[in-house]
Design a protein around this motif. Structure first.
Motif, mmCIF file in Angstrom:
data_model
loop_
_atom_site.group_PDB
_atom_site.id
_atom_site.type_symbol
_atom_site.label_atom_id
_atom_site.label_comp_id
_atom_site.label_asym_id
_atom_site.label_seq_id
_atom_site.Cartn_x
_atom_site.Cartn_y
_atom_site.Cartn_z
ATOM 1 N N UNK A 27 0.842 -1.207 0.000
ATOM 2 C CA UNK A 27 0.000 0.000 0.000
ATOM 3 C C UNK A 27 0.874 1.253 0.000
ATOM 4 N N UNK A 28 1.930 1.244 0.843
ATOM 5 C CA UNK A 28 2.795 2.423 0.975
ATOM 6 C C UNK A 28 3.417 2.820 -0.357
ATOM 7 N N UNK A 29 3.562 1.861 -1.252
ATOM 8 C CA UNK A 29 4.124 2.167 -2.577
ATOM 9 C C UNK A 29 3.282 3.211 -3.307
ATOM 10 N N UNK A 30 1.993 3.283 -2.942
ATOM 11 C CA UNK A 30 1.072 4.169 -3.682
ATOM 12 C C UNK A 30 0.479 5.266 -2.823
ATOM 13 N N UNK A 31 0.590 5.137 -1.495
ATOM 14 C CA UNK A 31 0.002 6.134 -0.594
ATOM 15 C C UNK A 31 1.105 6.850 0.171
ATOM 16 N N UNK A 32 1.318 8.134 -0.165
ATOM 17 C CA UNK A 32 2.265 8.938 0.603
ATOM 18 C C UNK A 32 1.556 9.434 1.870
ATOM 19 N N UNK A 33 2.311 9.915 2.824
ATOM 20 C CA UNK A 33 1.770 10.593 4.009
ATOM 21 C C UNK A 33 0.688 9.801 4.747
ATOM 22 N N UNK A 34 1.048 8.632 5.298
ATOM 23 C CA UNK A 34 0.028 7.842 5.996
ATOM 24 C C UNK A 34 -0.689 8.614 7.096
ATOM 25 N N UNK A 35 0.046 9.468 7.812
ATOM 26 C CA UNK A 35 -0.610 10.176 8.929
ATOM 27 C C UNK A 35 -1.690 11.135 8.448
ATOM 28 N N UNK A 36 -1.516 11.703 7.248
ATOM 29 C CA UNK A 36 -2.578 12.561 6.693
ATOM 30 C C UNK A 36 -3.862 11.763 6.493
ATOM 31 N N UNK A 37 -3.697 10.514 5.992
ATOM 32 C CA UNK A 37 -4.873 9.666 5.763
ATOM 33 C C UNK A 37 -5.516 9.250 7.080
ATOM 34 N N UNK A 38 -4.662 8.957 8.072
ATOM 35 C CA UNK A 38 -5.178 8.545 9.381
ATOM 36 C C UNK A 38 -5.976 9.692 10.008
ATOM 37 N N UNK A 39 -5.400 10.889 9.938
ATOM 38 C CA UNK A 39 -6.070 12.059 10.516
ATOM 39 C C UNK A 39 -7.398 12.326 9.811
ATOM 40 N N UNK A 40 -7.371 12.192 8.480
ATOM 41 C CA UNK A 40 -8.602 12.395 7.693
ATOM 42 C C UNK A 40 -9.661 11.388 8.137
ATOM 43 N N UNK A 41 -9.248 10.136 8.305
ATOM 44 C CA UNK A 41 -10.198 9.082 8.673
ATOM 45 C C UNK A 41 -10.773 9.320 10.066
ATOM 46 N N UNK A 42 -9.949 9.850 10.966
ATOM 47 C CA UNK A 42 -10.419 10.098 12.333
ATOM 48 C C UNK A 42 -11.410 11.258 12.364
ATOM 49 N N UNK A 43 -11.190 12.242 11.492
ATOM 50 C CA UNK A 43 -12.040 13.447 11.454
ATOM 51 C C UNK A 43 -12.285 13.867 10.016
ATOM 52 N N UNK A 44 -13.168 13.184 9.297
ATOM 53 C CA UNK A 44 -13.354 13.547 7.890
ATOM 54 C C UNK A 44 -13.916 14.966 7.746
ATOM 55 N N UNK A 45 -13.489 15.688 6.737
ATOM 56 C CA UNK A 45 -14.010 17.046 6.526
ATOM 57 C C UNK A 45 -15.452 16.987 6.024
ATOM 58 N N UNK A 46 -16.163 18.113 6.014
ATOM 59 C CA UNK A 46 -17.522 18.115 5.476
ATOM 60 C C UNK A 46 -17.520 17.577 4.049
ATOM 61 N N UNK A 47 -18.494 16.730 3.738
ATOM 62 C CA UNK A 47 -18.567 16.157 2.386
ATOM 63 C C UNK A 47 -17.703 14.923 2.220
ATOM 64 N N UNK A 48 -17.025 14.509 3.290
ATOM 65 C CA UNK A 48 -16.165 13.327 3.216
ATOM 66 C C UNK A 48 -16.684 12.207 4.096
ATOM 67 N N UNK A 49 -16.452 10.976 3.694
ATOM 68 C CA UNK A 49 -16.830 9.833 4.529
ATOM 69 C C UNK A 49 -15.936 8.641 4.178
ATOM 70 N N UNK A 50 -16.023 7.605 4.958
ATOM 71 C CA UNK A 50 -15.151 6.438 4.745
ATOM 72 C C UNK A 50 -15.826 5.204 5.293
#
Ligand SMILES: CC(C)(COP(=O)(O)OP(=O)(O)OC[C@H]1O[C@@H](n2cnc3c(N)ncnc32)[C@H](O)[C@@H]1OP(=O)(O)O)[C@@H](O)C(=O)NCCC(=O)NCCS
Length: 168
Positions: A27-50
């Motif tokens: 996965x890391x081969x294609x996803x930079x900045x894992x912590x950005x994704x983790x933070x997004x998942x913990x608190x998605x912005x308006x209009x975002x979901x997972x």
């Protein structure tokens, strides 16, 4: 019989699981900045979901989606994409479940949910030009390469799109 694929709600207690997937080499081969994704998942912005991808009772992956504004689209040079389109990211985190058709099935479920909203002009996925597995998976469910672009920090990518108006 093939195990059923489902999407279940993501709760913030699952960030550790997600972090482990994001740093796995396939996965890391294609996803930079894992912590950005983790933070997004913990608190998605308006209009975002997972959601988590589950197969046969086992949690194997993650998908997130975000309604994109005119401002964001213009900032990455996607001037022709209509505002209100939905951007999707997906990963199968458990390596032994990669290449079993689970990603396409998860995308079909998400597409069906987005279709029901009736306010989504286009669904987009961005893949690195080198990520042939992802391109094959996304093509299976009806995404097509619209064009190449280079979002900041990702190098050469394809924008793959799915339009509900093209449904048969
Ligand atoms: C991209 C991804 C979501 C696709 O989901 P999937 O369930 O693996 O999709 P599929 O089973 O349809 O496989 C797609 C292609 O992967 C390739 N593949 C098969 N087994 C594989 C394996 N063990 N490892 C890597 N690629 C494999 C094949 O080319 C396959 O296409 P084919 O079935 O036409 O031969 C998933 O592979 C994944 O999460 N990969 C790592 C993260 C990633 O690339 N995310 C997308 C970023 S845009």
């Amino acid at each position: 019989m093939e195990a059923e694929v489902t999407l279940i709600p993501f709760s913030s207690t699952e960030v550790t699981l997600l972090r482990g997937w994001l740093v796995a080499p396939h996965v890391a081969a294609w996803y930079a900045d894992p912590e950005d994704h983790v933070e997004w998942a913990a608190n998605p912005p308006p209009g975002g979901d997972r959601a988590l991808i589950v197969v046969g009772g086992q949690t194997v992956g993650y998908v997130r989606w975000q309604t994109v504004s005119r401002e964001i689209l213009d900032s990455v040079g996607l001037h022709e994409i209509p505002a209100g389109s939905v951007d999707v990211d997906i990963l199968i985190g458990e390596l032994e479940f990669v290449g079993r058709g689970i990603g396409p099935k998860a995308l079909l479920i998400l597409l069906s949910q987005l279709r029901q909203r009736r306010d989504v002009p286009l669904v987009g996925l961005t893949t690195r030009v080198q990520n042939l597995s992802a391109q094959r998976a996304f093509t299976k469910v009806g995404f097509r390469v619209l064009r190449e672009y280079s979002p900041p920090g990702y190098g050469r990518c394809y924008l793959m799109v799915y339009s509900f108006s093209e449904d048969a």
